[in-house]
Design a protein around this motif. Structure first.
Motif, PDB file in Angstrom:
ATOM      1  N   ASN A 201     -67.956   5.237 -10.094  1.00  0.00           N
ATOM      2  CA  ASN A 201     -67.636   6.591 -10.156  1.00  0.00           C
ATOM      3  C   ASN A 201     -68.458   7.269  -8.797  1.00  0.00           C
ATOM      4  O   ASN A 201     -69.388   7.698  -8.979  1.00  0.00           O
ATOM      5  CB  ASN A 201     -68.120   7.245 -11.408  1.00  0.00           C
TER       6      ASN A 201
ATOM      7  N   ASP B 355     -67.652  17.863 -16.908  1.00  0.00           N
ATOM      8  CA  ASP B 355     -66.506  16.648 -17.039  1.00  0.00           C
ATOM      9  C   ASP B 355     -67.530  15.318 -17.094  1.00  0.00           C
ATOM     10  O   ASP B 355     -67.743  14.671 -15.953  1.00  0.00           O
ATOM     11  CB  ASP B 355     -65.535  16.740 -16.018  1.00  0.00           C
ATOM     12  N   ARG B 356     -67.977  15.031 -18.129  1.00  0.00           N
ATOM     13  CA  ARG B 356     -68.662  13.900 -18.433  1.00  0.00           C
ATOM     14  C   ARG B 356     -68.178  12.391 -17.696  1.00  0.00           C
ATOM     15  O   ARG B 356     -68.668  11.800 -17.006  1.00  0.00           O
ATOM     16  CB  ARG B 356     -68.832  13.575 -19.856  1.00  0.00           C
ATOM     17  N   ARG B 357     -66.532  12.304 -17.870  1.00  0.00           N
ATOM     18  CA  ARG B 357     -66.069  11.242 -17.580  1.00  0.00           C
ATOM     19  C   ARG B 357     -65.734  11.105 -16.063  1.00  0.00           C
ATOM     20  O   ARG B 357     -66.216  10.037 -15.414  1.00  0.00           O
ATOM     21  CB  ARG B 357     -64.774  11.294 -18.336  1.00  0.00           C
ATOM     22  N   GLN B 358     -65.529  12.094 -15.544  1.00  0.00           N
ATOM     23  CA  GLN B 358     -65.171  12.196 -14.078  1.00  0.00           C
ATOM     24  C   GLN B 358     -66.475  12.279 -13.235  1.00  0.00           C
ATOM     25  O   GLN B 358     -66.669  11.616 -12.242  1.00  0.00           O
ATOM     26  CB  GLN B 358     -64.322  13.516 -13.670  1.00  0.00           C
ATOM     27  N   PRO B 363     -68.857   4.583 -15.677  1.00  0.00           N
ATOM     28  CA  PRO B 363     -68.271   3.844 -16.890  1.00  0.00           C
ATOM     29  C   PRO B 363     -68.589   2.233 -16.823  1.00  0.00           C
ATOM     30  O   PRO B 363     -69.003   1.684 -17.901  1.00  0.00           O
ATOM     31  CB  PRO B 363     -66.912   4.089 -16.831  1.00  0.00           C
ATOM     32  N   GLU B 414     -69.103   2.785 -20.870  1.00  0.00           N
ATOM     33  CA  GLU B 414     -67.693   3.090 -21.248  1.00  0.00           C
ATOM     34  C   GLU B 414     -67.382   2.691 -22.552  1.00  0.00           C
ATOM     35  O   GLU B 414     -66.583   3.149 -23.196  1.00  0.00           O
ATOM     36  CB  GLU B 414     -66.789   2.518 -19.976  1.00  0.00           C
ATOM     37  N   GLY B 418     -68.863   9.272 -27.379  1.00  0.00           N
ATOM     38  CA  GLY B 418     -68.916  10.260 -26.521  1.00  0.00           C
ATOM     39  C   GLY B 418     -70.208  11.059 -26.630  1.00  0.00           C
ATOM     40  O   GLY B 418     -70.996  11.270 -25.556  1.00  0.00           O
ATOM     41  N   GLN B 421     -73.062   8.698 -25.050  1.00  0.00           N
ATOM     42  CA  GLN B 421     -72.547   8.870 -23.289  1.00  0.00           C
ATOM     43  C   GLN B 421     -73.563  10.044 -22.795  1.00  0.00           C
ATOM     44  O   GLN B 421     -73.976  10.320 -21.782  1.00  0.00           O
ATOM     45  CB  GLN B 421     -71.217   9.145 -23.200  1.00  0.00           C
TER      46      GLN B 421
END
Lengths: 339, 522
Positions: A201, B355-358, B363, B414, B418, B421
């Protein structure tokens, strides 16, 4: 203890290589001959070196399509250095590696500073390097390309003959040392860990204080250096640098990486995967010739292997996603002591 | 249901043909909706007329989008009835909705940039004769429409040269060309500049005068005053009420949005450490931030409130060094803060991104790698070599301290929930004992239990003297957790609140540019 999906993928690669070895060992009696093994490992080494370098841009989420051009250009430069300037092989091996690194640096600068995508930037620079190599080919008075054989003892000692009778070539050792060395770089250094991070990422890595530009550039430098080193060693084996040297190397190297378990898209795999992939690709070619199959089959079989490897990866990813869902549900209720 | 209904046709009739322009257009009665057993809409009623701009407001999760999605056929209702022109209708799919004349203007526009305005409008329903496009006829129709709704558009202009506002116009035109009588706009001004928004309002007035009904979903009170005829407010899946233009005022609207405020016991704050301070003065960024001035102190949790898109994230990114401000000075204890993220991190900064995921975690890497990634300045020494043991201890200590589950450092992030994470992303910074920790919407998608833990970690870090800056759209969280709250409006800090004085309503009012008794005007 759960088996990590990366370990499963590595076992698959090892299994593939072993399966091939068994098949060929049974069907072709000459396969296990010392001479055949020696040649096989030598041939794997050229591709393997380039693939080990390629591993870095690929793990970082990119690709390097210029390695074929680098092999072509550095190969002919190496021969010139020996033929025209009389440098010793020991000097040239360093210069060749550095020249490859310089080409890689150029790639890195185009990608990271100018902001082109890896694919386009290295596609273009690959043509430039290829053109440079062709321009430097030896020509006679009439302008026709001619071959000049290297005669320097020190140069040829790197690749012309095995180290002992029917034994291994020096390049095989160089390859293994480089693969293991780069494995340590990937797994044990800050740079290596950052490479995985940007492949996994890019944005998150940047937010965590990773200099993504620098990491990308170093990745290209390593890829270029490996290609340069391979180029020198190939010419040492061939005693010359044919004009077509390096043609298609980029795709063979990518194929080796993919088959070995380095994912396109980045973040997974290492140089041992590249090593296994190169071995697999070479054994299968070797076996096909030993079988006496038509050489047209080579491409068909290569294509099928790549298809199968990527199909496996995508199916495996689906399986892993299912397992993930299950774990996600479990992870919060698992008592803290569980591991 | 007849098949006929699913056929969408460009109006074959002349664009100037009179249509129904008065009376009730849409009525929703007792709409219920459940998601896997959880009720998210409770007997919602909503109605609107032709030629009306009807605004729809509510906090996140109030049920606005659910209601809209039922009207547009994206979701299926679990109870109640929809009426169009007084006739009961079933809207089972977006295709049904379009056939009934309901159109949505999406935020991510669905236009093709390379095609012209006219080609986009007729995309997929080209007028043809013998397999050939009838360009002239389509062009004529497009011109008629543009004239009828008084829009300033060139049918032959490629969409890529148009501004965002004009592109929205093309979307609207496309809907109108398919005989839409109800146009739904969801936060249409979020991607527009002020002058573009003004342009949009003019167009909306034009549409209204031609009898088109418009449902206007927004967070911005100013826009409601500007264009709405009526306003319906939703809260927790219920329609709280509908106000007429005369009844709309900030106090009433915010009261309806927030309801009865429950204030629980506040955690005692640590004494402010005046020695440790982050000062920002005269900061501007793009057109978003004009002149931001504030000081944050060690020991306190500073909350930053404001509407989505008001520039809160950009502000903290400027401080962190990931974005470059146009002007302004940022200093930590009198020393200028670097423009390089890497230097700032070494200097004790940390940021938990929105934006945690981005932007938050990697992941396909393990918990250990995700925690350690920001700390290789400590963990790596000679030649950049990282000691496996050092890394393991660093990660295991953090996992223990911040109760990360599962307690397995080789677990892939991943595969985590949530909340955990987010704990990993937070632990990455807390393990470094940061001097300035910035959290952008820290509890989005985090369940209640983990939420409380995150607050505790923030409080503990502040008690150790860190500066904690928390950007949040969750008013309850903002009021409950912050020691002091600054609210952004119109590119500046508009009002400041002491944590114990602030109410959700006052924050919401200040976000909309209304001064309050609770806060101090800046």
């Amino acid at each position: 203890m759960r088996i990590k999906s990366q370990s499963i993928r590595r076992l698959v690669a090892v299994g593939l290589v072993l399966a091939l070895v068994v098949i060929f060992a049974i069907t072709t009696p000459t396969f296990f001959g010392a001479r055949n093994i020696s040649i096989l490992l030598k041939d794997s080494a050229y591709l393997g070196l380039v693939a080990c370098g390629m591993a870095f841009p690929m793990i970082g989420g990119g690709i390097d399509l210029s390695v074929g051009g680098i092999v072509c250009a550095v190969g002919i430069i190496s021969v010139h250095l020996s033929y025209d300037f009389g440098l010793s092989g020991y000097a040239i091996i360093f210069i060749a590696t550095l020249a490859g690194a310089a080409f890689g640096l150029l790639n890195g600068i185009i990608v990271a500073k100018v902001g082109l995508t890896e694919f386009v930037a290295t596609l273009a620079s690959g043509f430039l390097f290829l053109g440079l190599g062709r321009a430097l080919v030896f020509k006679d008075a009439g302008g026709r390309a001619v071959t000049r054989a290297v005669s320097s003892e020190s140069y040829l000692s790197f690749g012309k003959n095995p180290l002992w009778e029917n034994g291994w070539y020096l390049i095989t050792f160089v390859w293994i040392v480089v693969a293991v060395g780069l494995y340590i770089v990937l797994k044990k250094t800050k740079f290596g860990l950052y490479t995985y991070a940007i492949g996994s990422n890019d944005k998150a890595a940047k937010m965590s204080g990773v200099d993504t530009t620098k990491i990308k550039i170093i990745g290209f430098i390593i890829s270029g250096a490996c290609a340069g080193l391979a180029a020198f060693l190939v010419t040492a084996n061939l005693t010359s640098s044919p004009a077509a040297l390096g043609d298609g190397y980029e795709f063979k190297a990518i194929a080796a990486c993919v088959v070995g378990g380095i994912m396109l898209g980045g973040g997974k795999g290492d140089t041992i995967n590249a090593l296994l992939g190169a071995l697999f690709m070479t054994i299968i070619l070797n076996g096909i010739y030993k079988f006496g199959l038509d050489s047209t089959f080579v491409y068909i079989i290569q294509g099928l292997i790549i298809l199968l490897a990527t199909a496996f990866d995508s199916q495996f990813a689906k399986f892993a996603a299912k397992r993930r869902l299950k774990e996600q549900r479990l992870s919060d209720i698992t008592p803290a002591s569980a591991s | 249901m007849s098949k006929e209904k699913n056929v969408i046709k460009i109006s074959e009739t002349d664009a100037s043909e009179p249509r129904k322009t008065e009376g009730e257009l849409l009525r929703c009665e007792n709409i219920d909706k459940l998601f896997s057993g959880v009720q998210v809409l409770f007997s919602a009623d909503f109605s609107m007329n032709y030629g009306e701009v009807h605004a729809l407001m509510g906090e996140n999760g109030a049920g606005k989008s659910t209601l809209i999605k039922i009207v547009t056929g994206v979701y299926h209702k679990d109870g109640g009835q929809l009426f169009i022109d007084g006739e009961p209708v079933e809207v089972d799919s977006p295709i049904d909705a379009r056939a009934l004349g309901i159109a949505v203007i999406y935020q991510e526009l669905s236009l093709i940039p390379d095609l012209t305005v006219m080609e986009n409008i007729y995309l997929g329903q080209e007028l043809t004769k013998g397999g050939m496009r009838q360009k002239k006829r389509m062009r004529g129709r497009t011109l008629d429409l543009i004239k009828k709704y008084d829009l300033n558009l060139n049918p032959d202009a490629p969409v890529e040269v148009l501004s965002m506002a004009d592109r929205q116009m093309v979307e609207v035109l496309k809907a109108l060309s398919q005989d839409a009588k109800l146009v739904i706009m969801d936060e249409p001004t979020s991607s527009l500049s002020a002058s573009e928004a003004e342009h949009l309002f003019k167009t909306i007035e034009g549409l209204k005068s031609k009898g088109v009904g418009i449902i206007y979903v927004t967070h911005r009170l100013e826009e409601v005053y500007r264009i709405a005829d009526r306003l319906t407010v939703m809260r927790n899946g219920e329609v709280v009420g509908t106000l007429t233009k005369e009844e709309i005022n900030p106090k009433t609207v915010t009261t309806m949005m927030i309801g009865r405020e429950i204030k629980t016991e506040r955690q005692g704050r640590a004494p402010r450490n005046e020695e440790m301070k982050l000062e920002v003065s005269g900061l501007s960024y793009g057109d978003l931030l004009k002149d931001v001035n504030f000081t944050a102190y060690g020991g306190e949790i500073l909350g930053i409130g404001g509407l989505v898109g008001s520039g809160r994230t950009e502000l903290v990114h400027c401080i962190y060094g990931i974005k470059k401000p146009k002007t302004g000075k940022i200093t930590l204890n009198g020393k200028p803060v670097s423009r390089s993220v890497i230097k700032n991190i070494n200097d004790g900064f940390g940021l938990v991104p929105e934006d945690r995921r981005q932007e938050g975690f990697n992941p396909i890497q393990t918990i250990e790698k995700n925690i350690c990634i920001a700390s290789y300045d400590v963990l790596a020494k000679v030649l950049g070599l990282v000691g496996a043991k050092k890394e393991r201890i660093w990660a295991e200590t953090a996992m223990e301290d911040y109760d990360i589950r599962p307690r397995d450092r080789n677990f892939f992030v991943e595969n985590m929930s949530g909340g955990n994470q987010q704990k990993v992303v937070l632990a990455r910074w807390l393990a470094r004992k940061p001097r300035v920790l910035i959290l952008d919407e820290p509890t989005v998608g985090v369940d209640v239990g983990v939420r409380a833990e995150l607050y505790r970690f923030m409080r503990e870090s502040a008690a150790k003297g860190s500066i904690i800056i928390m950007v949040s759209s969750d008013l309850f969280e903002l009021v409950q957790i912050s020691d002091r709250i600054l609210v952004i409006h119109d590119g500046k800090f508009f009002e400041e609140f002491e944590g114990d004085k602030a109410t959700q309503q006052s924050i919401l009012l200040a976000s909309s540019g209304e001064h309050t008794e609770e806060g101090v005007a800046l």
